[in-house]
Design a protein around this motif. Structure first.
Motif, PDB file in Angstrom:
ATOM      1  N   ARG A 242      44.902  83.743  -7.407  1.00 15.66           N
ATOM      2  CA  ARG A 242      46.252  83.559  -7.037  1.00 15.66           C
ATOM      3  C   ARG A 242      46.735  82.059  -7.295  1.00 15.66           C
ATOM      4  NH1 ARG A 242      48.480  87.955  -4.597  1.00 15.66           N
ATOM      5  NH2 ARG A 242      47.030  89.256  -3.503  1.00 15.66           N
ATOM      6  N   LEU A 243      45.921  81.188  -6.982  1.00 18.73           N
ATOM      7  CA  LEU A 243      46.283  79.707  -7.299  1.00 18.73           C
ATOM      8  C   LEU A 243      46.716  79.645  -8.795  1.00 18.73           C
ATOM      9  CD1 LEU A 243      44.033  77.586  -4.806  1.00 18.73           C
ATOM     10  CD2 LEU A 243      46.490  77.966  -4.851  1.00 18.73           C
TER      11      LEU A 243
ATOM     12  N   GLU B  50      39.869  85.993  -4.807  1.00 19.13           N
ATOM     13  CA  GLU B  50      41.473  86.309  -4.828  1.00 19.13           C
ATOM     14  C   GLU B  50      42.224  85.052  -4.788  1.00 19.13           C
ATOM     15  OE1 GLU B  50      44.455  89.294  -2.244  1.00 19.13           O
ATOM     16  OE2 GLU B  50      42.157  89.081  -1.769  1.00 19.13           O
ATOM     17  N   LYS B  51      41.777  84.230  -3.712  1.00 21.43           N
ATOM     18  CA  LYS B  51      42.708  82.928  -3.392  1.00 21.43           C
ATOM     19  C   LYS B  51      42.646  82.092  -4.814  1.00 21.43           C
ATOM     20  CE  LYS B  51      41.730  82.572   1.378  1.00 21.43           C
ATOM     21  NZ  LYS B  51      41.068  81.917   2.425  1.00 21.43           N
ATOM     22  N   THR B  52      41.593  81.861  -5.233  1.00 22.79           N
ATOM     23  CA  THR B  52      41.444  80.959  -6.701  1.00 22.79           C
ATOM     24  C   THR B  52      42.208  81.738  -7.559  1.00 22.79           C
ATOM     25  OG1 THR B  52      39.197  80.796  -6.272  1.00 22.79           O
ATOM     26  CG2 THR B  52      39.648  80.091  -8.324  1.00 22.79           C
TER      27      THR B  52
ATOM     28  N   GLY C 172      37.255  87.294  -1.007  1.00 24.00           N
ATOM     29  CA  GLY C 172      38.691  86.807  -0.532  1.00 24.00           C
ATOM     30  C   GLY C 172      38.807  85.445  -1.391  1.00 24.00           C
ATOM     31  N   ASN C 173      37.685  84.507  -1.538  1.00 24.89           N
ATOM     32  CA  ASN C 173      37.647  83.229  -2.202  1.00 24.89           C
ATOM     33  C   ASN C 173      38.128  83.512  -3.689  1.00 24.89           C
ATOM     34  OD1 ASN C 173      37.054  81.803   0.099  1.00 24.89           O
ATOM     35  ND2 ASN C 173      35.044  81.971  -0.264  1.00 24.89           N
TER      36      ASN C 173
END
Length: 139
Positions: free
Chosen positions: A84-85, A80-82, A77-78
């Motif tokens: 996306r940013l 994926e967030k990175t 999840g982390n």
């Protein structure tokens, strides 16, 4: 006439056998896949039981296999967030990147032209002309 009927019967029998063969092949692959899933599930269950009893431990960080998977999901999840940013940043700077890309291609074109002008073959051919005005530079 009898040959045509025998041929039809043979073709019909062949089609029936082929259908049965395909059905059995599908069943075989289905059962094989189920068997592999069961093997993996049994292996994981055995490992989980060993972890719970304390006789086996893959990593000291995790008491149970569920903890291991939860940590893995959190890491994914982390990530994926990175990503996306990073994608958002790239989209925000897209125009600047396109301008830089265009300038790079123009530089390559210009360097290629310079290389051709400096070559001996070009100097010896006086009838060949190069249009330098076709290159426009962006700032």
């Amino acid at each position: 006439m009898k040959l045509a009927k025998d041929r039809k019967d043979l073709e019909h029998d062949h089609d029936q056998h082929q259908k049965r063969w395909k059905q059995r092949e599908r069943e075989y692959h289905r059962f094989y896949s189920l068997n592999e899933i069961l093997k993996v599930t049994r292996k994981r269950t055995k490992l989980e039981e060993e972890w719970r009893s304390g006789s086996a431990q893959i990593r000291q960080d995790f008491e149970f296999m569920g903890d291991f998977y939860e940590r893995k999901l959190a890491q994914d999840g982390n990530l994926e967030k990175t990503l996306r940013l990073e994608q958002k940043k790239m989209k925000a700077h897209e125009l600047e990147n396109l301008k830089q890309k265009r300038m790079f291609f123009q530089l390559r074109k210009l360097l290629g032209l310079k290389l051709r002008l400096g070559s001996k073959d070009l100097a010896s051919k006086s009838d060949q002309s190069i249009n330098v005005n076709s290159i426009t530079l962006y700032t």
